[in-house]
Design an enzyme around this catalytic site. Structure first.
Site, PDB file in Angstrom:
ATOM      1  N   LYS A 173       0.821  -1.212   0.000  1.00 31.10           N
ATOM      2  CA  LYS A 173       0.000   0.000   0.000  1.00 31.10           C
ATOM      3  C   LYS A 173       0.857   1.267   0.000  1.00 31.10           C
ATOM      4  O   LYS A 173       0.454   2.292  -0.537  1.00 31.10           O
ATOM      5  CB  LYS A 173      -0.956   0.000   1.181  1.00 31.10           C
ATOM      6  CG  LYS A 173      -2.052  -1.048   1.012  1.00 31.10           C
ATOM      7  CD  LYS A 173      -3.178  -0.858   1.995  1.00 31.10           C
ATOM      8  CE  LYS A 173      -4.391  -1.676   1.596  1.00 31.10           C
ATOM      9  NZ  LYS A 173      -4.155  -3.143   1.669  1.00 31.10           N
ATOM     10  N   GLU A 183     -10.807   6.522   2.784  1.00 31.00           N
ATOM     11  CA  GLU A 183     -11.696   5.635   3.529  1.00 31.00           C
ATOM     12  C   GLU A 183     -10.926   4.336   3.758  1.00 31.00           C
ATOM     13  O   GLU A 183     -10.016   3.999   2.992  1.00 31.00           O
ATOM     14  CB  GLU A 183     -13.004   5.423   2.781  1.00 31.00           C
ATOM     15  CG  GLU A 183     -13.089   4.168   1.961  1.00 31.00           C
ATOM     16  CD  GLU A 183     -12.143   4.152   0.775  1.00 31.00           C
ATOM     17  OE1 GLU A 183     -11.583   3.080   0.507  1.00 31.00           O
ATOM     18  OE2 GLU A 183     -11.953   5.194   0.119  1.00 31.00           O
ATOM     19  N   SER A 242       2.291  -9.757  -0.537  1.00 36.17           N
ATOM     20  CA  SER A 242       1.861  -8.354  -0.568  1.00 36.17           C
ATOM     21  C   SER A 242       2.046  -7.636   0.764  1.00 36.17           C
ATOM     22  O   SER A 242       2.173  -6.415   0.802  1.00 36.17           O
ATOM     23  CB  SER A 242       0.396  -8.263  -1.007  1.00 36.17           C
ATOM     24  OG  SER A 242      -0.428  -9.080  -0.199  1.00 36.17           O
TER      25      SER A 242
HETATM   26  C1  LIG Z   1      -4.967  -4.180   1.178  1.00 33.74           C
HETATM   27  C2  LIG Z   1      -4.199  -5.420   0.982  1.00 33.74           C
HETATM   28  C3  LIG Z   1      -4.455  -6.300  -0.095  1.00 33.74           C
HETATM   29  C4  LIG Z   1      -5.587  -6.116  -1.074  1.00 33.74           C
HETATM   30  O1  LIG Z   1      -5.487  -5.027  -1.911  1.00 33.74           O
HETATM   31  P1  LIG Z   1      -5.150  -5.105  -3.465  1.00 33.74           P
HETATM   32  O2  LIG Z   1      -5.505  -3.767  -3.961  1.00 33.74           O
HETATM   33  O3  LIG Z   1      -5.973  -6.209  -4.072  1.00 33.74           O
HETATM   34  O4  LIG Z   1      -3.701  -5.407  -3.577  1.00 33.74           O
HETATM   35  C5  LIG Z   1      -3.635  -7.402  -0.243  1.00 33.74           C
HETATM   36  N1  LIG Z   1      -2.637  -7.666   0.626  1.00 33.74           N
HETATM   37  C6  LIG Z   1      -2.378  -6.859   1.668  1.00 33.74           C
HETATM   38  C7  LIG Z   1      -1.260  -7.210   2.590  1.00 33.74           C
HETATM   39  C8  LIG Z   1      -3.147  -5.713   1.892  1.00 33.74           C
HETATM   40  O5  LIG Z   1      -2.875  -4.919   2.948  1.00 33.74           O
END
Ligand SMILES: *Cc1c(COP(=O)(O)O)cnc(C)c1O
Length: 409
Positions: free
Chosen positions: A86, A108, A376
């Site tokens: 993010k 949000e 992620s």
């Molecule tokens: C917010 C989040 C996601 C989902 O968001 P995408 O826009 O689909 O990438 C995935 N993994 C983590 C660790 C997140 O914080």
């Protein structure tokens, strides 16, 4: 993309007329920045020196040996500041806010991760910051609310509707309409009206650009498949961007929750439960009833628990460029466990969805093949959920003792 942010039939910008000039300005500033090589340099310097990029691409020797098939590499977005990809998006938008000479940001947030990232960016850039959050989510996500406030953001609990994410989105738009001259709305994923899907995936493309260079440097060739979890779609599009024009299979993994039959999931593209609609300013696949009412979704991973999905991914599904799968809550906990024990990595519950699918397919691939999984984020935020899933008696005792202590004060 063709006219005004359409990807095939998906996307668009269904915004109140009063916001049209604001969207035009945002688009103008974004396209200027995108065309300016100095801007990307500024952005990557900021990410290098503030957020910790480039993130490593880690070979996983123990998981590879365990499955006996493809060589498994993991892209480490968990090592970004604030613990997930993010940061790539919010810091990029922070630079655009500077270019627009605005001084206030709003956002949000559902689970709170995007709120924390935005509050962090606002502190760094010196912007005022207001975060809208459903009152139910404020209660559920107290640790993130605490951090947002400590970072200097105002957190507004939204008491309208069912008091969750979609109500917070409405409230944020209302604020934007009232303060558009000074304020930028930091959207958290590759959804919403044009130019957000393109803009957010542009910033997230840093993941795929790095991963492609890194796998060529480390292994001398490209992977056969890459895997990413899909909430709104931003980390997936970021990784896929690096391999879009290569003979690499792109696999997006959605939240299968309690399984398709239960109806309690957030699989919009993997299973045929969603239908095309317009909501929240854009056209895509939504999990909705026949009369267009949004359905309730479920996932063990709060970040994947969303009714819509990036219009870019809906298009890539229809063209067949991306394959979509879903992982259930139980599979996710098992994959998280295995990854911790085999590699000492702690993927977020969201990320663990991508691991599930990669683990299903790795044994069937040749030992000379390579796959990349996008981690992620990290799971620190998930400690309560994971402890519950393991039904850990010592953890229960710990929480009970804390509750006891707070009763006394
Ligand atoms: C917010 C989040 C996601 C989902 O968001 P995408 O826009 O689909 O990438 C995935 N993994 C983590 C660790 C997140 O914080």
């Amino acid at each position: 993309m063709n006219r005004k942010g359409y990807y095939g039939p998906f996307g668009g910008a269904f915004v109140p007329e009063i916001l049209e000039a604001t969207f035009d300005e945002l688009g103008r500033i974004f396209y200027q920045a995108k065309a300016d090589p100095a801007f990307w340099q500024t952005y990557s310097d900021l990410m290098a020196n503030y957020a910790g990029r480039p993130t490593p691409l880690t070979f996983a020797p123990n998981l590879t040996a365990h499955f006996g098939g493809a060589q498994i590499f993991i892209k480490r977005e968990d090592l970004n500041h604030t613990g997930a990809h993010k940061a790539n998006n919010v810091m990029g938008q922070g630079l655009l806010v500077q270019r627009m000479a605005k001084r206030r940001v709003i956002a949000e947030t559902g689970a709170g991760q995007h709120g924390v990232a935005t509050a962090t960016m606002a502190a760094r850039f010196g912007f005022d910051c207001t975060i809208y959050m459903g009152a139910v989510d404020v209660e559920r996500q107290r640790p993130n609310v605490f951090w947002m406030q400590r970072l200097g953001a105002e957190v507004v609990p939204v008491e309208t509707g069912t008091r969750i994410l979609k109500d917070a989105i409405n409230e944020a738009f209302r604020d934007w309409v009232a303060h558009m001259d000074t304020t930028h709305y930091v959207l958290g994923t590759a959804c919403g009206p044009h130019p957000f899907p393109e803009m957010v995936s542009f910033f997230q493309s840093i993941i795929g650009r790095e991963a492609r260079d890194q796998i060529l440097a480390q292994a001398g060739r490209l992977p056969s498949r890459v895997y990413a979890c899909v909430g709104g779609g931003s980390n997936a599009l970021g990784l896929f961007h690096g391999f879009m024009d290569d003979a690499v299979e792109l696999v997006g993994v959605e939240a299968g929750g309690h399984g398709q039959a239960s109806g309690r999931h957030a699989a919009r593209l993997a299973w045929p439960d969603a239908s095309i609609g317009v909501a929240q300013g854009y056209k895509t696949y939504f999990l909705q009833n026949a009369d267009g009412q949004m359905r309730e979704t479920h996932s063990v991973a709060a970040g994947l628990d969303y009714v819509g999905v990036s219009p870019i991914l809906s298009h890539l599904k229809e063209t067949g460029r991306v394959r979509f799968e879903a992982a259930t809550d139980d599979e996710v906990i098992a994959a998280l466990s295995l990854t911790m024990q085999k590699e000492g990595l702690i993927p977020a519950l969201e990320s663990a969805h991508a691991f599930v699918q990669a683990f299903k397919e790795a044994p069937r691939l040749g030992r000379d093949e390579i796959i990349i999984i996008n981690q992620s984020g990290r799971a620190d935020k998930d400690i309560f959920t994971v402890a519950e899933a393991f039904d850990d008696p010592q953890w229960r005792a710990f929480i009970r003792a804390k509750a006891e202590k707070y009763r006394e004060i």
